[in-house]
Design a protein around this motif. Structure first.
Motif, PDB file in Angstrom:
ATOM      1  N   ARG A 209       5.325  -2.159  12.541  1.00 11.72           N
ATOM      2  CA  ARG A 209       5.776  -0.919  11.910  1.00 11.72           C
ATOM      3  C   ARG A 209       5.099  -0.801  10.556  1.00 11.72           C
ATOM      4  NH1 ARG A 209      10.227  -2.582  14.870  1.00 11.72           N
ATOM      5  NH2 ARG A 209      11.271  -0.933  16.096  1.00 11.72           N
ATOM      6  N   GLY A 210       4.264   0.207  10.406  1.00 13.87           N
ATOM      7  CA  GLY A 210       3.601   0.432   9.131  1.00 13.87           C
ATOM      8  C   GLY A 210       2.330  -0.364   8.964  1.00 13.87           C
ATOM      9  N   PRO A 211       1.558  -0.037   7.922  1.00 13.20           N
ATOM     10  CA  PRO A 211       0.221  -0.624   7.732  1.00 13.20           C
ATOM     11  C   PRO A 211       0.237  -2.117   7.434  1.00 13.20           C
ATOM     12  CG  PRO A 211       0.859   0.699   5.830  1.00 13.20           C
ATOM     13  CD  PRO A 211       1.895   0.946   6.875  1.00 13.20           C
ATOM     14  N   PHE A 212       1.240  -2.598   6.722  1.00 17.22           N
ATOM     15  CA  PHE A 212       1.237  -4.014   6.355  1.00 17.22           C
ATOM     16  C   PHE A 212       1.509  -4.891   7.572  1.00 17.22           C
ATOM     17  CE2 PHE A 212       2.484  -1.719   2.430  1.00 17.22           C
ATOM     18  CZ  PHE A 212       1.358  -2.032   1.682  1.00 17.22           C
ATOM     19  N   GLN A 213       2.445  -4.497   8.416  1.00 16.93           N
ATOM     20  CA  GLN A 213       2.668  -5.242   9.647  1.00 16.93           C
ATOM     21  C   GLN A 213       1.468  -5.117  10.584  1.00 16.93           C
ATOM     22  OE1 GLN A 213       6.399  -4.559  11.624  1.00 16.93           O
ATOM     23  NE2 GLN A 213       7.606  -4.746   9.745  1.00 16.93           N
ATOM     24  N   PHE A 214       0.796  -3.964  10.558  1.00 13.72           N
ATOM     25  CA  PHE A 214      -0.422  -3.794  11.350  1.00 13.72           C
ATOM     26  C   PHE A 214      -1.471  -4.827  10.954  1.00 13.72           C
ATOM     27  CE2 PHE A 214      -4.717  -1.849  11.399  1.00 13.72           C
ATOM     28  CZ  PHE A 214      -4.903  -1.738  12.769  1.00 13.72           C
ATOM     29  N   LEU A 215      -1.634  -5.037   9.659  1.00 18.55           N
ATOM     30  CA  LEU A 215      -2.621  -6.016   9.193  1.00 18.55           C
ATOM     31  C   LEU A 215      -2.262  -7.431   9.634  1.00 18.55           C
ATOM     32  CD1 LEU A 215      -3.302  -4.658   5.589  1.00 18.55           C
ATOM     33  CD2 LEU A 215      -4.773  -4.460   7.609  1.00 18.55           C
ATOM     34  N   LYS A 216      -0.956  -7.728   9.712  1.00 20.60           N
ATOM     35  CA  LYS A 216      -0.525  -9.067  10.110  1.00 20.60           C
ATOM     36  C   LYS A 216      -0.876  -9.377  11.558  1.00 20.60           C
ATOM     37  CE  LYS A 216       3.329  -9.659   6.872  1.00 20.60           C
ATOM     38  NZ  LYS A 216       4.800  -9.835   6.727  1.00 20.60           N
TER      39      LYS A 216
ATOM     40  N   SER B 104       5.696  12.276  -0.662  1.00 18.90           N
ATOM     41  CA  SER B 104       6.007  10.873  -0.949  1.00 18.90           C
ATOM     42  C   SER B 104       6.285  10.684  -2.436  1.00 18.90           C
ATOM     43  CB  SER B 104       4.852   9.970  -0.519  1.00 18.90           C
ATOM     44  OG  SER B 104       4.640  10.050   0.869  1.00 18.90           O
ATOM     45  N   ASP B 105       7.206   9.790  -2.729  1.00 16.99           N
ATOM     46  CA  ASP B 105       7.562   9.496  -4.117  1.00 16.99           C
ATOM     47  C   ASP B 105       6.905   8.222  -4.634  1.00 16.99           C
ATOM     48  OD1 ASP B 105       9.283  11.735  -4.278  1.00 16.99           O
ATOM     49  OD2 ASP B 105      10.854  10.609  -3.240  1.00 16.99           O
ATOM     50  N   ARG B 106       6.620   7.289  -3.732  1.00 19.83           N
ATOM     51  CA  ARG B 106       6.053   6.010  -4.149  1.00 19.83           C
ATOM     52  C   ARG B 106       4.534   6.044  -4.101  1.00 19.83           C
ATOM     53  NH1 ARG B 106       9.255   1.475  -0.800  1.00 19.83           N
ATOM     54  NH2 ARG B 106       8.693   2.876   0.906  1.00 19.83           N
ATOM     55  N   LEU B 107       3.911   5.376  -5.076  1.00 16.89           N
ATOM     56  CA  LEU B 107       2.452   5.378  -5.173  1.00 16.89           C
ATOM     57  C   LEU B 107       1.816   4.792  -3.920  1.00 16.89           C
ATOM     58  CD1 LEU B 107      -0.153   5.848  -6.759  1.00 16.89           C
ATOM     59  CD2 LEU B 107       0.186   3.604  -7.846  1.00 16.89           C
ATOM     60  N   SER B 108       2.390   3.697  -3.393  1.00 13.09           N
ATOM     61  CA  SER B 108       1.813   3.051  -2.209  1.00 13.09           C
ATOM     62  C   SER B 108       1.799   4.017  -1.021  1.00 13.09           C
ATOM     63  CB  SER B 108       2.598   1.781  -1.860  1.00 13.09           C
ATOM     64  OG  SER B 108       3.962   2.083  -1.608  1.00 13.09           O
ATOM     65  N   GLU B 109       2.874   4.791  -0.863  1.00  8.03           N
ATOM     66  CA  GLU B 109       2.931   5.756   0.224  1.00  8.03           C
ATOM     67  C   GLU B 109       1.924   6.881   0.015  1.00  8.03           C
ATOM     68  OE1 GLU B 109       6.897   7.175   0.610  1.00  8.03           O
ATOM     69  OE2 GLU B 109       7.652   5.320   1.519  1.00  8.03           O
ATOM     70  N   LYS B 110       1.791   7.326  -1.226  1.00  4.30           N
ATOM     71  CA  LYS B 110       0.817   8.380  -1.524  1.00  4.30           C
ATOM     72  C   LYS B 110      -0.602   7.931  -1.183  1.00  4.30           C
ATOM     73  CE  LYS B 110       3.065  11.186  -5.077  1.00  4.30           C
ATOM     74  NZ  LYS B 110       2.773  12.462  -4.377  1.00  4.30           N
TER      75      LYS B 110
END
Length: 391
Positions: free
Chosen positions: A72-79, A136-142
């Motif tokens: 779920r999401g880019p970080f888990q994708f990288l894992k 999006s409110d968070r920089l990482s999401e933006k």
């Protein structure tokens, strides 16, 4: 003709068989083999010990399934990237073309794999990544949405054909640059005649009005405005409108309890109901029992739930974003946080029968353009255009 489809829909494995989450999702997969002869479906899959009532086995000899580890999401994708790379090493072999459903992490990754191998593809755009960036409110999401927007536009530019769920809005950003490229527009909705009812009469027999909101997941601080709905309800009650809100959608116990507490603090805790995840038939039943559909939102493609509400004659209030102006009269579109205007619109509709019935009729008539056979014809023609280019 054999196509390759990376999908974001979650798949489930039980005793060796692969299941879709619902009949609706299985029907989504089958719409491609209405036109194409074979589909290689690539998707994330979880092993489960028990089947949920909505799960449907995918048993069609024309569909081959390649399962990926769940993420779920880019970080888990990288894992799990290395494992994904191994599993899709040969998925491009023997296919004639691809279909990309964008924006999507796997769709983007495999889209570039198709480009490197000179496999022609079409792109179906379900959501505007630029809206994701703005909402999006968070920089990482933006930053992530900025990247997704670049990938989505670049893949569309090189696609043989591009479709969007909106008729006009998303086409300003997502289109093909091929000289002989083609385009279309259609919602992902499958709205059959049996779902439709008729325009509504004003519910003058009711002592309390039901306002419905549908979104997954149910969260605080999300883009679907659950907290804004509660604030709006507080204002509506202060205006002497006896109303309640029904939230349909799955969510964690923690998030739902936070929203219940917020409703209690606003003095409307006894007027708010959370149903959890419901089937399409269950949703339709509650839509029929409700009097108004309201959904503040930061970003959409073309929201299916609004069209479903319109098709059973519900007046609707939402936000001035994405493709919503293609569905609703501008008067009933507000800013996401403008709960006062939302409350005033609710009061207008629930206290003036003539306006209520006029809006119901207009919404119902507009929803007819999204009936399944109309969209299927347009969608099949889009797929056939790809087929004619290849064969």
């Amino acid at each position: 003709m054999r196509i390759l489809l990376p999908c974001d829909n979650y798949l489930f494995r039980y005793k060796g068989d692969i299941y879709a989450k619902s009949q609706e999702e299985y029907d989504l997969f089958k719409r491609y083999i209405r036109v194409f002869d074979f589909m290689r479906l690539v998707g994330r899959c979880s092993d489960v010990d028990k089947l949920k009532p909505t799960y449907v086995p995918i048993r069609d000899s024309r569909i081959e399934i390649v399962t990926l580890p769940m993420f779920r999401g880019p970080f888990q994708f990288l894992k799990v990237f290395n494992e994904i790379k191994k599993r899709i090493k040969n998925v491009y072999d023997g296919v004639d073309a691809g279909v990309l459903r964008l924006p999507s992490i796997m769709g983007s990754y495999m889209g570039y794999g198709m480009l490197r191998r000179h496999i022609p593809y079409i792109a179906e755009n379900l959501y505007d990544s630029q809206d994701g960036y703005r909402s999006s409110d968070r920089l990482s999401e933006k930053l992530l949405w900025r990247l997704m927007d670049y990938l989505q536009r670049h893949l569309c530019y090189k696609a043989y054909g591009v479709s969007c769920v909106t008729q006009y809005y998303m086409q300003r950003r997502y289109y093909t640059k091929k000289e002989d490229g083609f385009s279309s527009h259609y919602s992902t909705l499958a709205l059959y005649p049996s779902f439709y009812t008729a325009p509504r009469k004003f519910p003058s027999h009711k002592n309390s009005f039901s306002i419905i909101h549908i979104a997954n997941p149910v969260v605080t601080k999300g883009r679907k405005g659950h907290e804004q709905m509660i604030l709006m309800l507080e204002s509506v009650v202060e205006k002497n409108i006896n109303a309640n809100v029904i939230f349909i959608g799955g969510g964690t116990e923690k998030e739902i309890n936070k929203l219940k507490q917020f409703a209690n603090e606003c003095g409307v805790g006894d007027r708010v109901t959370f149903t959890g995840y419901l089937s399409k038939d269950e949703i339709r039943k509650l839509l029929l029992e409700s009097d108004l559909y309201v959904m503040p939102t930061k970003a959409e493609g073309l929201p299916r739930v609004v069209i479903e509400a319109m098709s059973v004659g519900l007046p609707c209030i939402s936000s001035k974003v994405s493709g919503l102006p293609e569905l609703l009269d501008n008067h009933y579109l507000t800013d996401y946080n403008d709960v006062d205007t939302m409350a005033n619109l609710v009061k207008e509709l629930l206290s003036q029968p003539r306006i209520y019935e006029n809006v119901s009729r207009d919404n119902f008539e507009k929803s007819k353009a999204y009936e399944a056979s109309i969209l299927e014809t347009r969608r099949d023609r889009f797929y056939a255009n790809l087929k004619s280019k290849i064969i």
